[in-house]
Design an enzyme around this catalytic site. Structure first.
Site, PDB file in Angstrom:
ATOM      1  N   CYS A  79      10.267   0.574   1.986  1.00 48.05           N
ATOM      2  CA  CYS A  79       9.143   1.433   2.365  1.00 48.05           C
ATOM      3  C   CYS A  79       8.466   0.981   3.659  1.00 48.05           C
ATOM      4  O   CYS A  79       7.589   1.688   4.174  1.00 48.05           O
ATOM      5  CB  CYS A  79       8.101   1.482   1.252  1.00 48.05           C
ATOM      6  SG  CYS A  79       8.647   2.317  -0.248  1.00 48.05           S
ATOM      7  N   LEU A 107       3.196   4.382  -0.425  1.00 53.31           N
ATOM      8  CA  LEU A 107       4.396   4.681  -1.215  1.00 53.31           C
ATOM      9  C   LEU A 107       4.968   3.422  -1.845  1.00 53.31           C
ATOM     10  O   LEU A 107       5.421   3.438  -3.002  1.00 53.31           O
ATOM     11  CB  LEU A 107       5.450   5.335  -0.315  1.00 53.31           C
ATOM     12  CG  LEU A 107       5.024   6.583   0.457  1.00 53.31           C
ATOM     13  CD1 LEU A 107       6.188   7.122   1.271  1.00 53.31           C
ATOM     14  CD2 LEU A 107       4.476   7.655  -0.473  1.00 53.31           C
ATOM     15  N   TYR A 122       9.786   8.200  16.273  1.00 50.41           N
ATOM     16  CA  TYR A 122       9.742   8.194  14.811  1.00 50.41           C
ATOM     17  C   TYR A 122      10.862   9.054  14.231  1.00 50.41           C
ATOM     18  O   TYR A 122      11.552   8.663  13.285  1.00 50.41           O
ATOM     19  CB  TYR A 122       8.379   8.699  14.350  1.00 50.41           C
ATOM     20  CG  TYR A 122       8.111   8.545  12.876  1.00 50.41           C
ATOM     21  CD1 TYR A 122       7.911   7.290  12.298  1.00 50.41           C
ATOM     22  CD2 TYR A 122       8.032   9.672  12.046  1.00 50.41           C
ATOM     23  CE1 TYR A 122       7.647   7.154  10.944  1.00 50.41           C
ATOM     24  CE2 TYR A 122       7.762   9.535  10.684  1.00 50.41           C
ATOM     25  CZ  TYR A 122       7.580   8.280  10.153  1.00 50.41           C
ATOM     26  OH  TYR A 122       7.318   8.145   8.810  1.00 50.41           O
ATOM     27  N   SER A 148       0.839  -1.200   0.000  1.00 52.93           N
ATOM     28  CA  SER A 148       0.000   0.000   0.000  1.00 52.93           C
ATOM     29  C   SER A 148       0.875   1.250   0.000  1.00 52.93           C
ATOM     30  O   SER A 148       2.092   1.179   0.192  1.00 52.93           O
ATOM     31  CB  SER A 148      -0.931   0.019   1.227  1.00 52.93           C
ATOM     32  OG  SER A 148      -0.169   0.085   2.423  1.00 52.93           O
ATOM     33  N   LYS A 174      13.934   7.700  11.834  1.00 48.61           N
ATOM     34  CA  LYS A 174      14.147   8.199  10.480  1.00 48.61           C
ATOM     35  C   LYS A 174      15.462   8.970  10.361  1.00 48.61           C
ATOM     36  O   LYS A 174      16.117   8.935   9.306  1.00 48.61           O
ATOM     37  CB  LYS A 174      12.974   9.079  10.055  1.00 48.61           C
ATOM     38  CG  LYS A 174      11.647   8.321   9.950  1.00 48.61           C
ATOM     39  CD  LYS A 174      11.712   7.150   8.971  1.00 48.61           C
ATOM     40  CE  LYS A 174      10.348   6.545   8.711  1.00 48.61           C
ATOM     41  NZ  LYS A 174      10.386   5.422   7.741  1.00 48.61           N
ATOM     42  N   SER A 226      11.894  10.324   6.441  1.00 48.06           N
ATOM     43  CA  SER A 226      10.772  11.239   6.650  1.00 48.06           C
ATOM     44  C   SER A 226      11.355  12.610   6.935  1.00 48.06           C
ATOM     45  O   SER A 226      12.473  12.730   7.451  1.00 48.06           O
ATOM     46  CB  SER A 226       9.913  10.786   7.833  1.00 48.06           C
ATOM     47  OG  SER A 226       9.030  11.822   8.244  1.00 48.06           O
ATOM     48  N   THR A 275      -1.038   8.986   1.742  1.00 53.69           N
ATOM     49  CA  THR A 275      -1.027   7.545   1.987  1.00 53.69           C
ATOM     50  C   THR A 275      -2.318   7.160   2.704  1.00 53.69           C
ATOM     51  O   THR A 275      -3.064   8.038   3.175  1.00 53.69           O
ATOM     52  CB  THR A 275       0.190   7.172   2.836  1.00 53.69           C
ATOM     53  OG1 THR A 275       0.170   7.944   4.046  1.00 53.69           O
ATOM     54  CG2 THR A 275       1.495   7.456   2.088  1.00 53.69           C
ATOM     55  N   ASP A 327       5.542  -7.651   2.634  1.00 53.84           N
ATOM     56  CA  ASP A 327       4.580  -6.934   3.470  1.00 53.84           C
ATOM     57  C   ASP A 327       3.972  -7.880   4.488  1.00 53.84           C
ATOM     58  O   ASP A 327       3.932  -9.101   4.277  1.00 53.84           O
ATOM     59  CB  ASP A 327       3.472  -6.315   2.610  1.00 53.84           C
ATOM     60  CG  ASP A 327       2.861  -5.081   3.231  1.00 53.84           C
ATOM     61  OD1 ASP A 327       3.214  -3.960   2.813  1.00 53.84           O
ATOM     62  OD2 ASP A 327       2.031  -5.222   4.161  1.00 53.84           O
ATOM     63  N   VAL A 367       9.734  -7.419   8.512  1.00 52.36           N
ATOM     64  CA  VAL A 367      11.122  -6.962   8.435  1.00 52.36           C
ATOM     65  C   VAL A 367      11.811  -6.932   9.797  1.00 52.36           C
ATOM     66  O   VAL A 367      13.029  -6.768   9.874  1.00 52.36           O
ATOM     67  CB  VAL A 367      11.227  -5.576   7.762  1.00 52.36           C
ATOM     68  CG1 VAL A 367      10.704  -5.623   6.345  1.00 52.36           C
ATOM     69  CG2 VAL A 367      10.526  -4.498   8.583  1.00 52.36           C
TER      70      VAL A 367
END
Length: 263
Positions: free
Chosen positions: A85, A18, A166, A16, A170, A153, A201, A37, A59
């Site tokens: 992604c 990106l 987050y 889904s 990133k 990001s 998204t 995924d 992952v």
């Protein structure tokens, strides 16, 4: 390196957003694509739509990633391209106070570790596995064997209140990009990172449904164009990074010139 039916790619988080847009862009060029995924239903549907291969992969789990690469390579051969992604976040301030009682509430360190595990460690795990495979390929006339794109990001550079985990995750992806480019230079493998801004998204489109006024405000906060970024615009930049042989070791913002305020 030619991007055609002779080449194979892996896109993590490809079911889904990106990742899905990147899968479509690569398939439009004829590249054989494996989708990694966690969402089997969405992943299988996207694979059927695009002619890609779905691999159920977490992952954050070594064995799952190994199995995914084994399945992808059995079907398509060794991949020359990897686009990372897969990611996500858990919000919260470093410490917060209860509005009613004033009680201090520290951020859950386990959540911090989870966010870094998914975004940073998960990305690095796939890089290591894929690069090791790419290094076995015969180089092209430029000595190139493969190319990798990561997803960071804008939070890596201007994270907002409540984004400590987050933003850290990133920022780590941004920080390791040049080092990995240098590590892999003798193997003919390039790596770059995209720092998306506010993109359209599925989570953001959910905001549009639940709170249209907030969605409109977010759109207008982008200097130009005054809208959210399209996943296809991310995919276009990812393909450029993969295809352009002199694009290496770079971290590029894709954000309509937005600089995020503290809140």
């Amino acid at each position: 390196m030619k991007m055609d039916s002779n080449a194979a790619a892996v896109v993590t988080g490809g079911a889904s957003g990106l990742g899905a847009a990147t899968v479509k862009a690569l398939r439009d060029l004829g590249v054989k694509v494996a989708i990694f995924d966690m969402n089997a239903e969405t992943g299988e549907k996207k694979a059927a739509e695009t002619g890609a291969l779905f691999c159920h992969v977490n992952v954050m789990d070594e064995a799952s990633v190994d199995a995914g690469f084994a399945k992808a390579r059995a079907a398509h051969g060794q991949e020359r391209y990897l686009v990372n992604c897969a990611g996500g976040g858990r919000g919260g301030k470093t410490i917060a106070r209860d509005k009613q009682t004033g009680e201090i509430k520290p951020f859950n360190v386990a959540d911090f570790e989870w966010v870094l595990g998914l975004n940073t460690v998960g990305t690095f795990r796939c890089i290591v596995k894929s690069a090791a495979g790419m290094a076995t390929l015969e180089p092209d006339e430029d000595g190139a064997r493969g190319a990798i794109v990561n997803t960071g990001s804008v939070a890596a550079e201007d994270g907002q209140v409540g984004q400590v985990a987050y933003a850290a995750a990133k920022a780590a992806i941004k920080g390791m990009t040049l080092v990995i480019a240098r590590d892999l230079s003798n193997e003919g493998i390039r790596i770059n990172t995209i720092l998306p801004g506010i993109m359209a998204t599925p989570p953001m489109l959910g905001v549009k449904t639940r709170a249209p006024a907030i969605f409109e405000s977010l759109s207008k906060s982008v200097p130009f164009p005054r809208r959210l970024g399209h996943p296809e615009e991310y995919a276009d930049l990812a393909v450029t990074m993969l295809r352009n042989g002199y694009f290496n070791g770079e971290t590029v913002r894709l954000d309509g010139a937005i600089r995020m305020p503290p809140r």
